[in-house]
Design a protein around this motif. Structure first.
Motif, mmCIF file in Angstrom:
data_model
loop_
_atom_site.group_PDB
_atom_site.id
_atom_site.type_symbol
_atom_site.label_atom_id
_atom_site.label_comp_id
_atom_site.label_asym_id
_atom_site.label_seq_id
_atom_site.Cartn_x
_atom_site.Cartn_y
_atom_site.Cartn_z
ATOM 1 N N ARG A 142 0.855 -1.183 0.000
ATOM 2 C CA ARG A 142 0.000 0.000 0.000
ATOM 3 C C ARG A 142 0.888 1.228 0.000
ATOM 4 O O ARG A 142 2.079 1.150 0.312
ATOM 5 C CB ARG A 142 -0.920 0.021 1.226
ATOM 6 C CG ARG A 142 -0.188 -0.160 2.547
ATOM 7 C CD ARG A 142 -1.113 -0.029 3.732
ATOM 8 N NE ARG A 142 -1.512 1.341 3.932
ATOM 9 C CZ ARG A 142 -0.814 2.218 4.654
ATOM 10 N NH1 ARG A 142 0.314 1.858 5.243
ATOM 11 N NH2 ARG A 142 -1.231 3.451 4.781
ATOM 12 N N LEU A 143 0.305 2.351 -0.356
ATOM 13 C CA LEU A 143 1.047 3.601 -0.431
ATOM 14 C C LEU A 143 1.298 4.145 0.975
ATOM 15 O O LEU A 143 0.438 4.061 1.852
ATOM 16 C CB LEU A 143 0.250 4.611 -1.242
ATOM 17 C CG LEU A 143 0.953 5.879 -1.736
ATOM 18 C CD1 LEU A 143 2.097 5.529 -2.668
ATOM 19 C CD2 LEU A 143 -0.053 6.769 -2.468
ATOM 20 N N VAL A 156 6.416 2.287 -1.944
ATOM 21 C CA VAL A 156 6.054 1.790 -3.275
ATOM 22 C C VAL A 156 7.215 1.950 -4.246
ATOM 23 O O VAL A 156 7.499 1.063 -5.057
ATOM 24 C CB VAL A 156 4.797 2.518 -3.792
ATOM 25 C CG1 VAL A 156 4.626 2.305 -5.298
ATOM 26 C CG2 VAL A 156 3.551 2.014 -3.065
ATOM 27 N N VAL A 168 -1.555 -2.978 -5.327
ATOM 28 C CA VAL A 168 -1.474 -1.847 -4.405
ATOM 29 C C VAL A 168 -2.855 -1.569 -3.825
ATOM 30 O O VAL A 168 -3.795 -1.229 -4.550
ATOM 31 C CB VAL A 168 -0.929 -0.590 -5.112
ATOM 32 C CG1 VAL A 168 -0.704 0.520 -4.091
ATOM 33 C CG2 VAL A 168 0.370 -0.904 -5.840
ATOM 34 N N SER A 171 -4.975 2.963 -1.679
ATOM 35 C CA SER A 171 -4.164 4.076 -2.183
ATOM 36 C C SER A 171 -4.862 4.963 -3.202
ATOM 37 O O SER A 171 -4.248 5.870 -3.756
ATOM 38 C CB SER A 171 -2.869 3.525 -2.812
ATOM 39 O OG SER A 171 -2.146 2.753 -1.876
ATOM 40 N N SER A 175 -3.786 8.971 -5.843
ATOM 41 C CA SER A 175 -3.387 8.323 -7.097
ATOM 42 C C SER A 175 -2.219 9.024 -7.774
ATOM 43 O O SER A 175 -1.396 8.386 -8.434
ATOM 44 C CB SER A 175 -4.578 8.248 -8.057
ATOM 45 O OG SER A 175 -5.123 9.544 -8.283
ATOM 46 N N GLN A 177 0.320 10.545 -6.246
ATOM 47 C CA GLN A 177 1.513 10.101 -5.531
ATOM 48 C C GLN A 177 1.869 8.671 -5.917
ATOM 49 O O GLN A 177 3.052 8.335 -6.095
ATOM 50 C CB GLN A 177 1.286 10.187 -4.021
ATOM 51 C CG GLN A 177 2.493 9.730 -3.190
ATOM 52 C CD GLN A 177 2.185 9.670 -1.700
ATOM 53 O OE1 GLN A 177 1.190 10.230 -1.227
ATOM 54 N NE2 GLN A 177 3.038 8.976 -0.955
ATOM 55 N N LEU A 178 0.852 7.825 -6.061
ATOM 56 C CA LEU A 178 1.097 6.440 -6.443
ATOM 57 C C LEU A 178 1.775 6.366 -7.808
ATOM 58 O O LEU A 178 2.793 5.675 -7.971
ATOM 59 C CB LEU A 178 -0.221 5.661 -6.473
ATOM 60 C CG LEU A 178 -0.138 4.223 -6.993
ATOM 61 C CD1 LEU A 178 0.815 3.385 -6.148
ATOM 62 C CD2 LEU A 178 -1.529 3.593 -7.035
ATOM 63 N N GLU A 181 5.438 7.508 -7.610
ATOM 64 C CA GLU A 181 6.358 6.551 -6.983
ATOM 65 C C GLU A 181 6.604 5.334 -7.876
ATOM 66 O O GLU A 181 7.710 4.790 -7.898
ATOM 67 C CB GLU A 181 5.817 6.119 -5.617
ATOM 68 C CG GLU A 181 5.860 7.230 -4.582
ATOM 69 C CD GLU A 181 5.866 6.700 -3.156
ATOM 70 O OE1 GLU A 181 6.276 5.539 -2.948
ATOM 71 O OE2 GLU A 181 5.454 7.458 -2.260
#
Length: 269
Positions: A142-143, A156, A168, A171, A175, A177-178, A181
């Motif tokens: 997970r984030l 991540v 994932v 999170s 989205s 930020q996901l 990363e």
């Protein structure tokens, strides 16, 4: 305490659909005097397995202390309690803290595994997550930055450096930020992503995009809860085959075809 009475069964209810319960899970619910269930995460149809006289409690209104108080009552009165969790209790279920408290108060506890949402998403998408020569590992994570901090090295971006399949959880609210990363970790921008919302529910939504379009896809559909991401090259790979069913592969129940065996060895270099 010298003796133990009563029982707590932590039940994995799967991703939502009641018919994804295991037989063991259904039996545990049917045997329970008290059923504590996650009403916002599990379909109400799972309660059809409960006895009419069973006490039904919604965990959404309960703290851990409230739940443990029910376990203590079950211990005192010799009752059976089924605690229904979504997905598989081994993943983000707050399971261990309950098991530890059950040990402290002296009540028997059993865990019934459930279908995790990541495997349910793969099934709905018609994809295997471990494709020969493409990806042979699946990272479940997970984030960071949410309610529960990530331990060092589990960000991540660090897992993304492996370039394999990732699932994932939890999170969707971040989205952007996901996506950042995932790219920082080394995935190409065109890496396929499956965005899955409430898989196995009537509201099920499955979206295909890439890391480059992940954020806009999530925001366009206003997703922030009950959403899972599958990421990685295995989601679009084809043209590979498993050695397990190759005629040149042998095991305890099947002999290899000699010509196919030589061909398989040659392909391995």
């Amino acid at each position: 305490m010298d003796t133990m009475s009563g029982k707590v069964t932590i039940v994995g209810a799967g991703p939502g659909a009641a018919d994804l319960l295991t037989f063991r899970a259904a039996a545990a619910i049917a045997a329970a005097d008290i059923v504590i269930w996650a009403a916002s995460l599990v379909q109400a149809a799972v309660l059809e397995h409960a006895r009419p006289e069973a006490e039904i409690l919604d965990s959404a209104t309960m703290s851990l202390e409230d739940v443990v108080a029910v376990y203590e009552r079950a211990r005192r009165e010799g009752l059976r309690c089924a605690r229904i969790h979504s997905g598989d209790p081994a993943l983000w279920g707050g399971t261990q803290e309950q098991v530890d408290r059950c040990a402290e108060i002296g009540i028997e506890v059993e865990i019934v595994p459930g279908v995790s949402s990541f495997s349910a998403v793969a099934a709905v998408a018609g994809r295997e997550l471990t494709i020969p020569e493409v990806a042979q590992s699946v990272v479940l994570t997970r984030l960071g930055g949410g309610k529960t901090p990530m331990p060092p090295g589990e960000e991540v971006r660090e897992f993304a450096r492996h370039g394999t399949t990732m699932a994932v959880f939890l999170s969707a609210a971040r989205s952007g930020q996901l996506a950042a990363e995932l790219l920082e970790g080394g995935y190409p921008t065109d890496t396929p992503v499956i965005v899955a919302h409430q898989v196995s529910w009537p509201e099920e939504l499955l979206l295909h995009c890439t890391i480059a379009t992940l954020e806009e896809t999530v925001k366009a559909h206003r997703l922030w809860k009950h959403t899972l991401f599958l990421v990685g090259p295995a989601l679009s790979a084809s043209g590979t085959r498993s050695h397990l069913y190759h005629p040149g592969h042998f095991h305890g129940f099947r002999r290899a075809d000699p010509d196919a065996r030589r061909e398989l060895r040659k392909s391995r270099g």
